[in-house]
Design an enzyme around this catalytic site. Structure first.
Site, PDB file in Angstrom:
ATOM      1  N   TYR A   1       0.844  -1.198   0.000  1.00  0.00           N
ATOM      2  CA  TYR A   1       0.000   0.000   0.000  1.00  0.00           C
ATOM      3  C   TYR A   1       0.882   1.252   0.000  1.00  0.00           C
ATOM      4  O   TYR A   1       0.707   2.163  -0.806  1.00  0.00           O
ATOM      5  CB  TYR A   1      -0.904  -0.026   1.240  1.00  0.00           C
ATOM      6  CG  TYR A   1      -1.885   1.126   1.302  1.00  0.00           C
ATOM      7  CD1 TYR A   1      -3.188   0.957   0.854  1.00  0.00           C
ATOM      8  CD2 TYR A   1      -1.522   2.368   1.800  1.00  0.00           C
ATOM      9  CE1 TYR A   1      -4.104   2.006   0.899  1.00  0.00           C
ATOM     10  CE2 TYR A   1      -2.416   3.417   1.851  1.00  0.00           C
ATOM     11  CZ  TYR A   1      -3.710   3.235   1.401  1.00  0.00           C
ATOM     12  OH  TYR A   1      -4.605   4.272   1.447  1.00  0.00           O
ATOM     13  N   ASP A   2       1.869   1.248   0.914  1.00  0.00           N
ATOM     14  CA  ASP A   2       2.734   2.424   1.040  1.00  0.00           C
ATOM     15  C   ASP A   2       3.522   2.663  -0.248  1.00  0.00           C
ATOM     16  O   ASP A   2       3.717   3.802  -0.666  1.00  0.00           O
ATOM     17  CB  ASP A   2       3.729   2.234   2.199  1.00  0.00           C
ATOM     18  CG  ASP A   2       3.002   2.234   3.527  1.00  0.00           C
ATOM     19  OD1 ASP A   2       1.826   2.623   3.546  1.00  0.00           O
ATOM     20  OD2 ASP A   2       3.605   1.812   4.532  1.00  0.00           O
TER      21      ASP A   2
ATOM     22  N   LYS B   1     -38.404   2.917  10.897  1.00  0.00           N
ATOM     23  CA  LYS B   1     -38.907   3.606   9.698  1.00  0.00           C
ATOM     24  C   LYS B   1     -39.882   2.711   8.960  1.00  0.00           C
ATOM     25  O   LYS B   1     -39.678   1.487   8.904  1.00  0.00           O
ATOM     26  CB  LYS B   1     -37.730   3.925   8.751  1.00  0.00           C
ATOM     27  CG  LYS B   1     -36.667   4.805   9.389  1.00  0.00           C
ATOM     28  CD  LYS B   1     -35.444   4.972   8.503  1.00  0.00           C
ATOM     29  CE  LYS B   1     -34.405   5.831   9.230  1.00  0.00           C
ATOM     30  NZ  LYS B   1     -33.136   5.942   8.541  1.00  0.00           N
TER      31      LYS B   1
ATOM     32  N   LYS C   1     -29.588   3.992  16.219  1.00  0.00           N
ATOM     33  CA  LYS C   1     -29.499   5.457  16.118  1.00  0.00           C
ATOM     34  C   LYS C   1     -28.084   5.856  16.534  1.00  0.00           C
ATOM     35  O   LYS C   1     -27.733   5.823  17.716  1.00  0.00           O
ATOM     36  CB  LYS C   1     -30.544   6.114  17.030  1.00  0.00           C
ATOM     37  CG  LYS C   1     -30.594   7.611  16.851  1.00  0.00           C
ATOM     38  CD  LYS C   1     -31.805   8.193  17.558  1.00  0.00           C
ATOM     39  CE  LYS C   1     -31.955   9.673  17.280  1.00  0.00           C
ATOM     40  NZ  LYS C   1     -30.844  10.509  17.726  1.00  0.00           N
TER      41      LYS C   1
ATOM     42  N   SER D   1     -35.542  16.168  11.268  1.00  0.00           N
ATOM     43  CA  SER D   1     -35.196  15.601  12.562  1.00  0.00           C
ATOM     44  C   SER D   1     -36.198  14.492  12.851  1.00  0.00           C
ATOM     45  O   SER D   1     -37.093  14.250  12.034  1.00  0.00           O
ATOM     46  CB  SER D   1     -35.289  16.725  13.577  1.00  0.00           C
ATOM     47  OG  SER D   1     -34.794  16.277  14.772  1.00  0.00           O
TER      48      SER D   1
HETATM   49  S1  IVH Z   1     -33.102   9.118   9.922  1.00  0.00           S
HETATM   50  C1  IVH Z   1     -36.011  11.907   8.130  1.00  0.00           C
HETATM   51  N1  IVH Z   1     -31.566   7.226  10.876  1.00  0.00           N
HETATM   52  O1  IVH Z   1     -30.761  11.274  14.589  1.00  0.00           O
HETATM   53  C2  IVH Z   1     -35.171  11.027   8.941  1.00  0.00           C
HETATM   54  N2  IVH Z   1     -31.315   9.404  11.753  1.00  0.00           N
HETATM   55  O2  IVH Z   1     -32.800  12.750  16.060  1.00  0.00           O
HETATM   56  C3  IVH Z   1     -33.830  11.553   9.148  1.00  0.00           C
HETATM   57  N3  IVH Z   1     -29.547   9.619  13.428  1.00  0.00           N
HETATM   58  O3  IVH Z   1     -30.629  14.184  12.664  1.00  0.00           O
HETATM   59  C4  IVH Z   1     -33.002  10.843  10.102  1.00  0.00           C
HETATM   60  N4  IVH Z   1     -28.884   7.532  13.375  1.00  0.00           N
HETATM   61  O4  IVH Z   1     -28.517  12.761  12.768  1.00  0.00           O
HETATM   62  C5  IVH Z   1     -31.888   8.526  10.940  1.00  0.00           C
HETATM   63  N5  IVH Z   1     -30.213   5.470  11.610  1.00  0.00           N
HETATM   64  C6  IVH Z   1     -30.564   6.763  11.654  1.00  0.00           C
HETATM   65  C7  IVH Z   1     -29.907   7.650  12.506  1.00  0.00           C
HETATM   66  C8  IVH Z   1     -30.326   8.980  12.544  1.00  0.00           C
HETATM   67  C9  IVH Z   1     -28.672   8.716  13.915  1.00  0.00           C
HETATM   68  C10 IVH Z   1     -29.610  11.032  13.848  1.00  0.00           C
HETATM   69  C11 IVH Z   1     -29.661  11.997  12.683  1.00  0.00           C
HETATM   70  C12 IVH Z   1     -30.860  12.841  12.925  1.00  0.00           C
HETATM   71  C13 IVH Z   1     -31.111  12.618  14.383  1.00  0.00           C
HETATM   72  C14 IVH Z   1     -32.578  12.836  14.687  1.00  0.00           C
END
Ligand code: IVH
Length: 680
Positions: free
Chosen positions: A36-37, A293, A117, A82
């Site tokens: 790689y290097d 979701k 999350k 959000s």
């Molecule tokens: S979906 C419209 N998926 O959580 C949906 N957000 O509290 C947009 N986040 O601003 C976000 N992991 O920065 C989504 N698997 C995930 C996530 C996630 C972290 C954060 C993201 C968002 C915040 C909302």
């Protein structure tokens, strides 16, 4: 035929980008570092001689940007939303019950996609015709700040999308974060160098990405995982959210671990939460909840938004892990290496599912930084499994008592000293302090180090308390009688102890150095020292300057090594051990072309009986394999010992080859019997 220079140049770029993808996205390196290097140097040399060829996709351009002096505002083409929060199972279910009602369907017929999350910073990365154009923070959802200069330093983000048919434009949305291990490393380095520490990985990630200077961000081991897209103009059509994530993975991004699809019944949300709660502690990054979701994009469109959050997704937050309590007292614990660590005694408080009554305070500098006194109300934080820590003072107590480092060791009353420039205070009695003595012997004899099988921790305690074992050197003067006359021991078991002491005498230099228990020199540090200096003599005579030349040995580690080997008591102990016949083969480098497992990723699971975990790991590394902590599609083989659990089940489900310990040992018998002193 002469190949045109720009073809050579583009080939080099493609090669390195592919290797980076294997290493940083798939956790599965496919070339040795040296190769790689070599190729990277070749690329840099072409760029130095022909700057007109340089393109923005070149891996050299990751850290190439100049520090910025102000942030540029970026307007998001598609708003960055959000999420609404849910704090219980009932709230989560009610959210999707409402969505189902709006759609006039039964909730249990909704397909739900669940993702961890990630606890970091929301980022959007804009690509045009496959090339990374800019990256920005979320800001207020409509206007963010451009952070291309730091985002480009994250090696798991492709500078060019891995497709022959890139979309005309694409915003990749996801979370930039700092893995737990990188956070710990960053903070311990900061403490060592008396710099400010970060409160948690999220702050560390945000601070690193909002750095003006990309070089600093490049040193911070940041990660990015996508969770959706914004603006998009391309040929691929999606009907499900899960398809979008699959597409992003194909384009070269990392995948969020532990994603699941299920039907939206109450029971399914309940069992998913349990799975994720358990998975959380195993994950290499902090997660603060689960995002649920609706998978069907058509249904997402029909549901729409309310204020700033979608009606098709919700964040189920894990219970708060911070709480407020009172500092009742501070005790000083003396560790194996003599370091006195202040421990906060607290009014018990229930945090994140457990009752906490102690928290670590690291050292006196930390106490000063927090401005902490006994009697104060403080905020404590529990992150995953780790020992809770004090975050800050909330209100000062009415009667405040200062926290003072004792002048004498609380265990043996010897004077306490502080090495110049170090945060740690330590007991000066060394191996004669009981808090250190027995623990040092246990460390020395443990499986990970000298591996003296039959000299277990209980026996060490008995022999230490009756005065037979005062230091690690006394192990080699133990007589049959010393052991056979103890309660519960006989001649046979005593002989077993002596036999395993004898067997353990042939070891490795790195193992021996690690076994000595030098403060902050663990398994890895010992390997670096052995690999660099090759002999014990060279290590014991190394000056601070020599030690600072060793890659990955920092100034505190170097100082500890010098301090340890300059101590007359320690010198005498090592001399006695060597006279007793402890030995190791010379350090030799394993030629790379003899590594049959090069480029493979192996996983060890369950209890191994013939080798220790570290021996097995070491052996695999010598054979060229990378040893990973979890099973994935990329795993080449799993070695399963006794009582192997989920890793074995996962491997079987993925159709990965599984070897038991004996099969593994038979397959690599010859390599095991070779002098095993190379550390690669
Ligand atoms: S979906 C419209 N998926 O959580 C949906 N957000 O509290 C947009 N986040 O601003 C976000 N992991 O920065 C989504 N698997 C995930 C996530 C996630 C972290 C954060 C993201 C968002 C915040 C909302």
């Amino acid at each position: 035929m002469l190949i045109p220079l720009n073809t050579v140049y583009n080939d080099l770029i493609n090669k390195i980008n592919q290797w980076d993808h294997a290493y940083y996205v798939l956790d599965n390196p496919i070339v040795p570092d040296a190769e790689y290097d070599r190729i990277f140097k070749e690329l840099l040399s072409i760029e130095a001689n022909h700057p007109e060829l340089i393109i923005s996709d070149s891996p050299s351009q990751r850290v190439g940007a100049k520090p910025i002096d102000d942030y540029t505002k970026v307007e998001h083409q598609v708003r960055m939303l959000s999420l609404a929060n849910a704090f219980s199972l009932e709230e989560t279910y009610a959210f999707f019950e409402k969505a189902a009602k709006d759609l006039e369907i039964d909730p249990s017929t909704l397909t739900i996609f669940s993702e961890p999350k990630l606890d970091g910073l929301a980022i959007t990365i804009h690509y045009e015709n496959g090339h990374l154009i800019y990256a920005a923070t979320r800001g207020d959802g409509q206007i963010g700040e451009e952070v291309t200069h730091t985002i480009k330093t994250i090696k798991s983000i492709p500078l060019k999308l891995a497709t022959a048919n890139p979309p005309k434009q694409l915003d990749v949305r996801g979370e930039a974060f700092m893995p737990k291990a990188a956070f710990e490393k960053l903070n311990s380095l900061a403490l060592e160098n008396e710099r400010k520490t970060f409160v948690n990985p999220r702050n560390a990630a945000a601070g690193s990405i909002r750095q003006m200077n990309p070089k600093i961000a490049a040193e911070r081991d940041l990660q990015f995982i996508p969770y959706g897209i914004g603006a998009y103009e391309g040929d691929t059509h999606f009907t499900l959210h899960s398809e979008i994530l699959g597409y992003l993975q194909q384009l070269g991004f990392r995948r969020n671990p532990h994603c699941y699809t299920f039907q939206g019944s109450f029971e399914n949300f309940e069992s998913n939460y349990k799975i994720m709660e358990a998975a959380r502690t195993q994950l290499p990054m902090d997660i603060d909840g689960i995002v649920y979701k609706v998978d069907d994009l058509n249904l997402q469109t029909r549901l729409g938004f309310i204020a700033r959050s979608p009606k098709w997704a919700v964040a189920r937050k894990f219970p708060a892990q911070n709480d407020i309590t009172q500092l009742l007292a501070v005790d000083f614990q003396v560790g194996r290496t003599g370091v006195l660590t202040p421990v906060a005694r607290l009014t018990p408080v229930f945090v994140g599912g457990v009752t906490v009554s102690n928290a670590t305070l690291h050292n006196m500098d930390e106490i000063e930084r927090l401005g902490l006194c006994i009697g104060d109300d403080i905020e404590i934080q529990r992150a995953g499994d780790v020992i809770p820590k004090v975050v800050k003072v909330i209100t000062q107590g009415i009667q405040r008592l200062p926290i003072i480092m004792p002048e004498q060791c609380p265990v043996c009353q010897a004077p306490v000293e502080r090495l110049p420039g170090q945060a740690a205070f330590r007991c000066t009695a060394g191996l004669t302090c009981p808090a250190q003595g027995a623990e040092r012997i246990k460390h020395y004899a443990s499986r990970k180090f000298m591996n003296i099988n039959n000299l277990g921790t209980k026996l060490i305690e008995v022999l230490y308390n009756n005065g037979t074992l005062k230091t690690i050197a006394d192990i080699y003067t133990l007589s049959l009688n010393d052991i056979a006359t103890l309660d519960g021991q006989g001649e046979k078991s005593a002989q077993n102890v002596l036999d395993s002491i004898e067997t353990s005498k042939t070891t490795r230099l790195a193992t021996f150095i690690g076994a000595l228990g030098i403060h902050e020199i663990g398994e890895e540090g010992a390997k670096y020292l052995a690999k660099y200096f090759k002999t014990l003599d060279a290590i014991t005579h190394a000056s601070l300057e020599d030690l600072l030349q060793v890659p990955d040995i920092g100034p505190v580690m170097a100082q500890n090594v010098v301090h340890f080997f300059n101590d007359e008591k320690n010198k005498a102990i090592i001399k006695a051990i060597m006279s007793a016949g402890v030995n190791w083969p010379d350090e030799v480098e394993e030629p790379i072309n003899q590594q049959p497992l090069l480029g493979q990723t192996w996983v060890l699971t369950g209890t191994l009986e013939q080798l220790t975990r570290s021996e097995a790991k070491e052996l695999l590394e010598r054979l060229g394999a990378k040893v990973a902590g979890s099973v994935s599609k990329k795993t080449s083989c799993v070695v399963a010992g006794k009582d192997a659990g989920s890793k074995l089940t996962n491997a079987q489900a993925l159709g990965i080859t599984v070897l038991d310990e004996t099969e593994f040992l038979t397959r690599f018998k010859e390599d095991i019997t070779k002098p095993s002193s190379s550390i690669s």
